[in-house]
Write an enzyme that holds these catalytic residues in place. Structure first.
Site, mmCIF file in Angstrom:
data_model
loop_
_atom_site.group_PDB
_atom_site.id
_atom_site.type_symbol
_atom_site.label_atom_id
_atom_site.label_comp_id
_atom_site.label_asym_id
_atom_site.label_seq_id
_atom_site.Cartn_x
_atom_site.Cartn_y
_atom_site.Cartn_z
ATOM 1 N N GLY A 79 0.793 -1.215 0.000
ATOM 2 C CA GLY A 79 0.000 0.000 0.000
ATOM 3 C C GLY A 79 0.824 1.263 0.000
ATOM 4 O O GLY A 79 0.319 2.342 -0.303
ATOM 5 N N LYS A 84 9.930 2.528 0.075
ATOM 6 C CA LYS A 84 8.860 2.431 1.063
ATOM 7 C C LYS A 84 8.449 3.843 1.470
ATOM 8 O O LYS A 84 9.270 4.611 1.981
ATOM 9 C CB LYS A 84 9.350 1.635 2.280
ATOM 10 C CG LYS A 84 8.262 1.267 3.263
ATOM 11 C CD LYS A 84 8.814 0.328 4.317
ATOM 12 C CE LYS A 84 7.727 -0.084 5.307
ATOM 13 N NZ LYS A 84 8.265 -0.993 6.353
ATOM 14 N N ASP A 113 -2.473 7.169 2.291
ATOM 15 C CA ASP A 113 -1.787 8.123 1.412
ATOM 16 C C ASP A 113 -0.530 7.543 0.773
ATOM 17 O O ASP A 113 0.096 8.171 -0.077
ATOM 18 C CB ASP A 113 -1.447 9.418 2.165
ATOM 19 C CG ASP A 113 -0.501 9.196 3.344
ATOM 20 O OD1 ASP A 113 0.042 8.085 3.495
ATOM 21 O OD2 ASP A 113 -0.323 10.148 4.132
ATOM 22 N N ARG A 152 14.551 0.089 0.710
ATOM 23 C CA ARG A 152 14.729 -1.183 1.405
ATOM 24 C C ARG A 152 15.262 -2.237 0.439
ATOM 25 O O ARG A 152 14.849 -2.299 -0.719
ATOM 26 C CB ARG A 152 13.406 -1.639 2.012
ATOM 27 C CG ARG A 152 13.516 -2.930 2.795
ATOM 28 C CD ARG A 152 12.333 -3.132 3.718
ATOM 29 N NE ARG A 152 11.094 -3.433 3.008
ATOM 30 C CZ ARG A 152 9.937 -3.665 3.624
ATOM 31 N NH1 ARG A 152 9.862 -3.609 4.944
ATOM 32 N NH2 ARG A 152 8.850 -3.959 2.929
ATOM 33 N N ARG A 204 5.972 -13.152 0.832
ATOM 34 C CA ARG A 204 5.549 -13.437 2.193
ATOM 35 C C ARG A 204 4.633 -14.661 2.227
ATOM 36 O O ARG A 204 4.136 -15.092 1.190
ATOM 37 C CB ARG A 204 4.787 -12.222 2.753
ATOM 38 C CG ARG A 204 5.527 -10.902 2.554
ATOM 39 C CD ARG A 204 4.532 -9.766 2.250
ATOM 40 N NE ARG A 204 5.222 -8.538 1.852
ATOM 41 C CZ ARG A 204 5.652 -7.614 2.690
ATOM 42 N NH1 ARG A 204 5.461 -7.762 3.990
ATOM 43 N NH2 ARG A 204 6.279 -6.542 2.255
ATOM 44 N N ASP A 251 1.434 -11.636 6.681
ATOM 45 C CA ASP A 251 1.950 -10.756 5.624
ATOM 46 C C ASP A 251 3.277 -10.127 6.015
ATOM 47 O O ASP A 251 3.906 -9.452 5.195
ATOM 48 C CB ASP A 251 0.928 -9.665 5.273
ATOM 49 C CG ASP A 251 0.496 -8.863 6.480
ATOM 50 O OD1 ASP A 251 -0.175 -9.433 7.358
ATOM 51 O OD2 ASP A 251 0.831 -7.670 6.562
#
Length: 492
Positions: free
Chosen positions: A90, A111, A123, A174, A181, A250
């Site tokens: 997201g 990220k 957002d 990252r 996952r 997750d």
């Protein structure tokens, strides 16, 4: 100055339902606050070019580098035991993959780089505080030798993000062996997309577990390999007093790396029931619960793989249960071996497990600091004259004295010189961890004063956790009562 990323994009080559193609959202005036130069070099990247204005724009998501194929990955997940069929990235966008100096494929992900189709009304941005926390803790974990995602860079965006109050926005770059996952498998299983599960499993085998491809039962071998890595990982967490804080499926990496540093923390005084996460109201992810939760998460992975095990569900379940049954043995072996090392024991003997547990019980009863107890015990290996600093950590010092007699009797059964034992113990018992109060002080200085000097100093200390660093020895101290951090927050 052109910044070159030798990108490959194997995940983006998978079917379109594995991800959403989406570009980062540009920001106006990004500023580089930290570049991990050694990691950049290891990834085959030029740190000087990354630190240039063009490089900073790439790290902020303002500019897309040549060869990138930006995607947000799809996944589902159990969050505090409740299944959510669609989560996904997201606020993270995978730019692509590079091959590092060890020949390992590594994801490079931004990220906090803006909304994606998986943002769920968010957002897509990150505040500076959580970015700094992840940078600090992930790099500390790497220095401690614990498998983890890494932090390549942190930039401030020049724009505020709205949380409870306006906060400086930031982007973390990252690096991970992959961002796949348990929840990625769950995404396809929840849709009864067996072919999607199969394609994902084959991708994971090729990327992380190539030995499974030649096994008689490759998908069983895949599950076995993931279980082995997770068992070892969680044992390593416990051995340094780490609490992940949000062990949802997750946030459980298929590669066996620690991922998603939200409300994580290292405990100060030892308490197996310790919880820091503000959202873990029931203690589901407490320190001592982590092995049990890891197995629970791995069981969810096994459920996804059942159609690949056998067309007969009962047979598939039976086979999965046999594989899952290995977790406890693998975890216990890794954890007990680590405890023996922390106690300076070079061989395994009957009674070692009880000896270690009795020390932990005494530490819990006497509010002894986890990290300092083992670090000072390392020096006490030289002889009883060095006991004073250890026993002072116990509310009732006699509790240590009684245990120390048994410990010395046990170490006396081995031929190693005390100095050899001390050196071995100091190599596994760190002096420095990212203590919560220190991390919060760093974040406060950065967010409220735009001051990153303490951030740099803390990173310096944590890069050599097993060295004394006398000039910075205060960073080893536990918090005073007024400094204690009792809750950590997700920061999303």
């Amino acid at each position: 100055m052109t910044v070159h990323f030798p990108f490959q994009n194997t995940y983006a080559a998978l079917p379109a339902n594995f991800f959403a193609r989406v570009a980062p959202t540009p920001v106006d005036s990004p500023r580089l606050i930290k570049l991990n130069r050694p990691l950049a070099i290891h990834l085959g990247l030029d740190p000087d070019r990354l630190a240039s204005p063009e490089g900073t724009e790439i790290l902020a998501g303002k500019r897309i580098p040549d060869g990138a194929d930006p995607i947000a990955m799809a996944y589902a997940g159990h969050q505090f035991g409740h299944f959510v069929p669609q989560l996904g990235d997201g606020r993270a966008i995978l730019l692509g993959e590079v091959i590092d100096a060890d020949g390992v494929r590594r994801d490079i992900q931004l990220k906090g780089s803006g909304p994606t189709p998986f943002s769920r009304r968010g957002d897509g941005r990150a505040a500076l505080g959580p970015v700094l926390r992840e940078y600090i803790v992930s790099e500390a974990m790497a220095a401690l030798g614990i498998p983890t995602t890494r932090s390549l860079a942190a930039v401030v965006t020049g724009e505020n993000v709205m949380r409870e109050t306006p906060l400086p926005g930031a982007v973390l770059t990252r690096v991970a062996s992959s961002h796949i996952r348990v929840g990625t498998f769950q995404y396809f299983a929840a849709r009864n997309d067996t072919e999607g599960v199969r394609r994902l499993a084959e991708h994971v085998i090729g990327r992380h577990y190539p030995q499974a491809a030649s096994a008689d039962r490759p998908y069983h071998a895949l599950l076995e390999a993931v279980i082995a890595r997770q068992a070892d990982l969680v044992a390593r967490w416990l051995l340094v007093g780490f609490i992940h804080g949000v062990m949802n499926t997750d946030n459980t990496s298929i590669s066996g790396e620690t991922i998603d540093y939200g409300p994580c923390a290292f405990m100060d005084h030892y308490d197996p029931a310790m919880v820091f996460s503000s959202i873990d109201e029931q203690g589901r992810y407490a320190y001592a619960n982590q092995p049990r939760i890891a197995l629970w998460n791995l069981t969810r992975l096994a459920e996804c793989l059942l159609p690949l095990f056998s067309d007969q569900q009962e047979k598939a379940i039976e086979e999965a249960q046999i594989v899952l049954g290995d977790f406890a043995e693998k975890f216990t072996a890794a954890y007990q071996a680590g405890l023996r090392q922390k106690l300076g024991l070079f061989t395994a003997r009957d009674g070692d497990e009880a000896l270690a547990q009795d020390l932990l019980d005494a530490m819990a009863k006497n509010q002894a600091d986890f990290t300092l107890t083992f670090r000072r015990l390392s020096d006490a290996a030289l002889g009883p004259a060095r006991d004073t600093e250890v026993r002072s950590l116990f509310a009732d010092p006699a509790a240590f004295d009684d245990w120390a007699l048994r410990w010395r009797h046990r170490t006396g059964d081995e031929p190693q010189d005390p100095a050899v034992r001390q050196a071995a113990m100091r190599s596994v018992n760190p002096a420095f961890i990212p203590r919560n109060h220190r991390v919060e002080t760093v974040i406060d200085a950065a967010v409220n004063r735009d001051d990153f000097a303490l951030f740099e100093e803390l990173l310096t200390v944590l890069s050599k956790p097993f060295e004394d660093q006398s000039a910075l020895s205060g960073y080893a101290d536990p918090p005073q009562p007024h400094q204690r951090v009792l809750q950590t927050f997700c920061g999303t």
